[in-house]
Write an enzyme that holds these catalytic residues in place. Structure first.
Site, mmCIF file in Angstrom:
data_model
loop_
_atom_site.group_PDB
_atom_site.id
_atom_site.type_symbol
_atom_site.label_atom_id
_atom_site.label_comp_id
_atom_site.label_asym_id
_atom_site.label_seq_id
_atom_site.Cartn_x
_atom_site.Cartn_y
_atom_site.Cartn_z
ATOM 1 N N LYS A 136 0.355 -1.229 -0.075
ATOM 2 C CA LYS A 136 0.018 -0.032 -0.026
ATOM 3 C C LYS A 136 0.845 1.141 -0.243
ATOM 4 O O LYS A 136 2.158 0.949 0.405
ATOM 5 C CB LYS A 136 -1.045 0.170 1.076
ATOM 6 C CG LYS A 136 -0.014 0.477 2.834
ATOM 7 C CD LYS A 136 -1.017 -0.728 3.312
ATOM 8 C CE LYS A 136 -0.278 -0.301 5.080
ATOM 9 N NZ LYS A 136 1.097 -1.481 4.585
ATOM 10 N N TYR A 221 -2.380 5.349 7.086
ATOM 11 C CA TYR A 221 -2.201 4.147 8.043
ATOM 12 C C TYR A 221 -3.709 4.833 9.215
ATOM 13 O O TYR A 221 -4.643 3.823 9.263
ATOM 14 C CB TYR A 221 -1.381 4.037 8.454
ATOM 15 C CG TYR A 221 -0.504 3.280 8.555
ATOM 16 C CD1 TYR A 221 -0.825 1.267 8.638
ATOM 17 C CD2 TYR A 221 0.993 3.730 7.954
ATOM 18 C CE1 TYR A 221 0.615 0.769 8.362
ATOM 19 C CE2 TYR A 221 1.720 2.534 7.146
ATOM 20 C CZ TYR A 221 1.492 1.214 7.548
ATOM 21 O OH TYR A 221 2.561 0.696 6.815
#
Length: 368
Positions: A136, A221
């Site tokens: 990611k 995150y």
């Protein structure tokens, strides 16, 4: 976060009705039973610092095994061949790795190259008939992410995103508690993700390769954390950017962004993503009947946390070990983690990042 970076009762359904893992620690690394089932044979593409971290973690895996490498640096390939006993026939470079389609000994490619290269590398791996695991953020925007999803579907292979926190035991316990209603109605989430980045010439500060700055690296995150801790998808975002060093953080490379998200239930999230401050790795969830606080919340560990019921005591197990064994179980047995790790999940985060950048640029609220 200094770098890019009890047990549960078994659950049978997730918030979206899929079978899910109960305790990653029990199912994978903590299990003392010898494993007899299929093993996911993985080639890692990109042998940098995080690729090395994943490779070290996979030594402890039972359901997955590192069997190949793809790199543009011959010396790295030579080192990895010796260190991980990788056959020469399973070693490729970026020019010839399409030939992996003729190699039956590799099941999946883990793409750990700079963000701006993810789409091309993932689509090439998919067209070679290999499952794709991609770090990611999955691309530099949601459009790229969707192209990757479509390409993997067309090739009839799985696309999974490196959401290691979806397997981390303390994180999973907080999600379980939220799903069980132990916090009451979630009302507020705060996410702080930041560290002082070093070398100004690195690819993470190159807009073409990174797609942005801190938001793409660590802000994601807090975005993902807000979604899994609140259990909802945001319907609007607002955002404000602060840049104190325009030489280091050039146009299109964010240094610090504060952003807010609103959710259908009325819950809100207030988050900070930065490359200019250390000691920022904290999640806080507040509900009508309780709370959860995690600090560190998304670093490589150990994760630490507490709720209104006390300290979280689940043991630390290397995140990437749990992730890779969990992904093998997903591919072979169809067992989903408590929060999805598929390409569609990655696209959801990318849509939010796109909206945050738009909100920074316009100074207006952006509806999702």
């Amino acid at each position: 976060m200094g770098t890019r970076r009890n047990f549960l009762e078994k659950l049978t359904v997730s918030a979206i009705g899929l079978p899910i893992l109960g305790s990653p620690a029990n199912l994978f690394a903590a299990s003392g039973e010898p494993y007899q089932g299929p093993v996911l044979r993985v080639a890692i593409m990109g042998l940098g610092s995080y690729g090395n971290r994943v490779a070290r973690a996979m030594v402890s895996c039972k359901r997955s095994k590192l069997v190949g490498v793809i790199s543009g640096t011959p010396s790295k390939v030579a080192d990895w061949r010796v260190k991980y006993d990788i056959p020469e026939k399973n070693c490729y470079n970026y020019d010839n790795f399409d030939q992996i389609k003729d190699n039956p000994d590799i099941d999946a490619v883990y793409v750990i190259t700079p963000n701006g290269l993810h789409k091309d590398h993932a689509i090439r791996a998919a067209r070679a008939g290999k499952h794709v695991i991609c770090e990611k953020p999955m691309g530099i925007n949601a459009r790229e992410g969707q192209e990757m999803v479509d390409a993997c579907k067309a090739a009839n292979v799985r696309l999974l995103i490196g959401y290691r926190m979806h397997f981390e035991p303390k994180t999973v316990e907080v999600i379980r508690m939220r799903m069980a209603g132990e916090f009451g109605k979630p009302k507020f989430f705060q996410g702080q993700s930041g560290f002082v980045i070093g070398d100004p010439t690195q690819w993470r500060l190159n807009k073409k390769l990174a797609g942005g700055g801190a938001m793409m690296d660590i802000g994601i995150y807090s975005i993902n954390g807000a979604r899994y801790m609140l259990g909802e998808e945001p319907v609007w975002v607002t955002a404000q950017e602060t840049k104190t060093d325009p030489v280091k953080f050039k146009e299109g490379v964010d240094e610090t962004i504060q952003f807010q998200m609103g959710f259908p239930s009325g819950a809100v999230a207030n988050c900070l993503s930065t490359y200019a401050m250390n000691h920022l790795d904290r999640f806080f969830l507040n509900g009508e009947d309780g709370f959860a606080e995690m600090q560190p919340s998304s670093g490589y560990g150990p994760i630490e946390g507490r709720t209104h019921k006390g300290e979280l005591t689940q043991p630390h197990i290397t995140h990437q070990t749990l992730q890779m064994d969990g992904m093998a179980q997903l591919i072979f047995d169809g067992v989903e983690p408590i929060v999805p790790v598929d390409g569609e999940e990655g696209v959801k985060d990318m849509k939010i990042i796109d909206a945050i950048f738009q909100a920074v640029k316009t100074g207006k609220r952006v509806d999702l």
